[in-house]
Design a protein around this motif. Structure first.
Motif, PDB file in Angstrom:
ATOM      1  N   LEU A  29       0.828  -1.214   0.000  1.00 44.51           N
ATOM      2  CA  LEU A  29       0.000   0.000   0.000  1.00 44.51           C
ATOM      3  C   LEU A  29       0.862   1.263   0.000  1.00 44.51           C
ATOM      4  O   LEU A  29       0.557   2.232  -0.704  1.00 44.51           O
ATOM      5  N   VAL A  30       1.931   1.265   0.767  1.00 43.30           N
ATOM      6  CA  VAL A  30       2.821   2.429   0.816  1.00 43.30           C
ATOM      7  C   VAL A  30       3.486   2.654  -0.542  1.00 43.30           C
ATOM      8  O   VAL A  30       3.573   3.788  -1.031  1.00 43.30           O
ATOM      9  N   LEU A  31       3.940   1.576  -1.171  1.00 42.99           N
ATOM     10  CA  LEU A  31       4.591   1.720  -2.476  1.00 42.99           C
ATOM     11  C   LEU A  31       3.616   2.204  -3.542  1.00 42.99           C
ATOM     12  O   LEU A  31       3.972   3.016  -4.408  1.00 42.99           O
ATOM     13  N   LYS A  32       2.374   1.710  -3.506  1.00 43.43           N
ATOM     14  CA  LYS A  32       1.375   2.189  -4.469  1.00 43.43           C
ATOM     15  C   LYS A  32       1.061   3.665  -4.230  1.00 43.43           C
ATOM     16  O   LYS A  32       0.914   4.444  -5.177  1.00 43.43           O
ATOM     17  N   GLY A  33       0.962   4.052  -2.960  1.00 46.55           N
ATOM     18  CA  GLY A  33       0.730   5.462  -2.648  1.00 46.55           C
ATOM     19  C   GLY A  33       1.884   6.338  -3.111  1.00 46.55           C
ATOM     20  O   GLY A  33       1.689   7.420  -3.645  1.00 46.55           O
ATOM     21  N   GLN A  34       3.093   5.852  -2.907  1.00 46.20           N
ATOM     22  CA  GLN A  34       4.266   6.586  -3.363  1.00 46.20           C
ATOM     23  C   GLN A  34       4.250   6.738  -4.874  1.00 46.20           C
ATOM     24  O   GLN A  34       4.568   7.800  -5.413  1.00 46.20           O
ATOM     25  N   SER A  35       3.843   5.694  -5.569  1.00 47.49           N
ATOM     26  CA  SER A  35       3.773   5.747  -7.026  1.00 47.49           C
ATOM     27  C   SER A  35       2.756   6.796  -7.481  1.00 47.49           C
ATOM     28  O   SER A  35       3.017   7.558  -8.410  1.00 47.49           O
ATOM     29  N   VAL A  36       1.607   6.830  -6.821  1.00 51.84           N
ATOM     30  CA  VAL A  36       0.574   7.819  -7.176  1.00 51.84           C
ATOM     31  C   VAL A  36       1.081   9.227  -6.936  1.00 51.84           C
ATOM     32  O   VAL A  36       0.907  10.118  -7.770  1.00 51.84           O
ATOM     33  N   ILE A  37       1.719   9.443  -5.803  1.00 51.71           N
ATOM     34  CA  ILE A  37       2.223  10.780  -5.472  1.00 51.71           C
ATOM     35  C   ILE A  37       3.307  11.215  -6.459  1.00 51.71           C
ATOM     36  O   ILE A  37       3.303  12.348  -6.950  1.00 51.71           O
ATOM     37  N   LEU A  38       4.237  10.320  -6.769  1.00 51.87           N
ATOM     38  CA  LEU A  38       5.326  10.688  -7.679  1.00 51.87           C
ATOM     39  C   LEU A  38       4.822  10.970  -9.085  1.00 51.87           C
ATOM     40  O   LEU A  38       5.279  11.909  -9.742  1.00 51.87           O
ATOM     41  N   THR A  39       3.885  10.156  -9.584  1.00 57.07           N
ATOM     42  CA  THR A  39       3.379  10.409 -10.938  1.00 57.07           C
ATOM     43  C   THR A  39       2.525  11.665 -10.991  1.00 57.07           C
ATOM     44  O   THR A  39       2.409  12.294 -12.038  1.00 57.07           O
ATOM     45  N   LYS A  40       1.922  12.058  -9.850  1.00 56.71           N
ATOM     46  CA  LYS A  40       1.124  13.277  -9.826  1.00 56.71           C
ATOM     47  C   LYS A  40       2.009  14.516  -9.894  1.00 56.71           C
ATOM     48  O   LYS A  40       1.731  15.454 -10.642  1.00 56.71           O
ATOM     49  N   PHE A  41       3.087  14.524  -9.114  1.00 55.78           N
ATOM     50  CA  PHE A  41       3.936  15.710  -9.045  1.00 55.78           C
ATOM     51  C   PHE A  41       5.068  15.703 -10.074  1.00 55.78           C
ATOM     52  O   PHE A  41       5.586  16.751 -10.426  1.00 55.78           O
ATOM     53  N   PHE A  42       5.480  14.538 -10.531  1.00 51.97           N
ATOM     54  CA  PHE A  42       6.556  14.427 -11.512  1.00 51.97           C
ATOM     55  C   PHE A  42       6.104  13.547 -12.678  1.00 51.97           C
ATOM     56  O   PHE A  42       6.500  12.383 -12.785  1.00 51.97           O
ATOM     57  N   PRO A  43       5.260  14.091 -13.558  1.00 52.34           N
ATOM     58  CA  PRO A  43       4.780  13.262 -14.670  1.00 52.34           C
ATOM     59  C   PRO A  43       5.925  12.903 -15.613  1.00 52.34           C
ATOM     60  O   PRO A  43       6.893  13.650 -15.783  1.00 52.34           O
ATOM     61  N   GLN A  44       5.789  11.743 -16.222  1.00 48.42           N
ATOM     62  CA  GLN A  44       6.833  11.268 -17.128  1.00 48.42           C
ATOM     63  C   GLN A  44       6.690  11.965 -18.479  1.00 48.42           C
ATOM     64  O   GLN A  44       5.585  12.082 -19.023  1.00 48.42           O
ATOM     65  N   LYS A  45       7.812  12.425 -19.018  1.00 50.80           N
ATOM     66  CA  LYS A  45       7.781  13.106 -20.305  1.00 50.80           C
ATOM     67  C   LYS A  45       7.626  12.077 -21.408  1.00 50.80           C
ATOM     68  O   LYS A  45       8.194  10.991 -21.361  1.00 50.80           O
ATOM     69  N   GLU A  46       6.854  12.445 -22.436  1.00 52.70           N
ATOM     70  CA  GLU A  46       6.664  11.550 -23.564  1.00 52.70           C
ATOM     71  C   GLU A  46       7.902  11.609 -24.453  1.00 52.70           C
ATOM     72  O   GLU A  46       8.421  12.681 -24.756  1.00 52.70           O
ATOM     73  N   LYS A  47       8.343  10.453 -24.871  1.00 54.59           N
ATOM     74  CA  LYS A  47       9.521  10.385 -25.726  1.00 54.59           C
ATOM     75  C   LYS A  47       9.097  10.469 -27.190  1.00 54.59           C
ATOM     76  O   LYS A  47       8.031  10.003 -27.572  1.00 54.59           O
ATOM     77  N   GLU A  48       9.969  11.072 -27.995  1.00 55.33           N
ATOM     78  CA  GLU A  48       9.705  11.124 -29.417  1.00 55.33           C
ATOM     79  C   GLU A  48       9.976   9.759 -30.018  1.00 55.33           C
ATOM     80  O   GLU A  48      10.918   9.070 -29.645  1.00 55.33           O
TER      81      GLU A  48
END
Length: 84
Positions: A29-48
């Motif tokens: 649960l902690v790791l899933k929460g961490q994943s949600v928080i990180l993707t919310k504040f640091f979205p992954q850039k789309e690669k060309e």
């Protein structure tokens, strides 16, 4: 007396397994929460998309493969000549 020791050991076994199971559930649960928080504040850039990355010409591949085949055949013949 033996019955109480066996019963108590079974209790401890289930207690230990329950603690480990609970810890793993909390960790997931902690790791899933961490994943949600990180993707919310640091979205992954789309690669060309690189449709045609560095492609070697077919002629180079054919000569390289032919050279490897020739080297293997020569090594096998040399090995056979050493034995016989």
């Amino acid at each position: 007396m033996e019955i109480s020791l066996v019963a108590e050991s079974i209790k401890f076994m289930f207690l230990g397994m329950g603690v480990v199971f609970s810890f793993l559930i909390v960790m997931i649960l902690v790791l899933k929460g961490q994943s949600v928080i990180l993707t919310k504040f640091f979205p992954q850039k789309e690669k060309e998309l690189n449709i045609m990355p560095n492609i070697t010409p077919i002629s180079n591949i054919a000569t390289t493969d032919a050279a490897k085949i020739a080297a293997v055949i020569a090594a096998v013949q040399h090995h056979k000549n050493l034995k016989g």
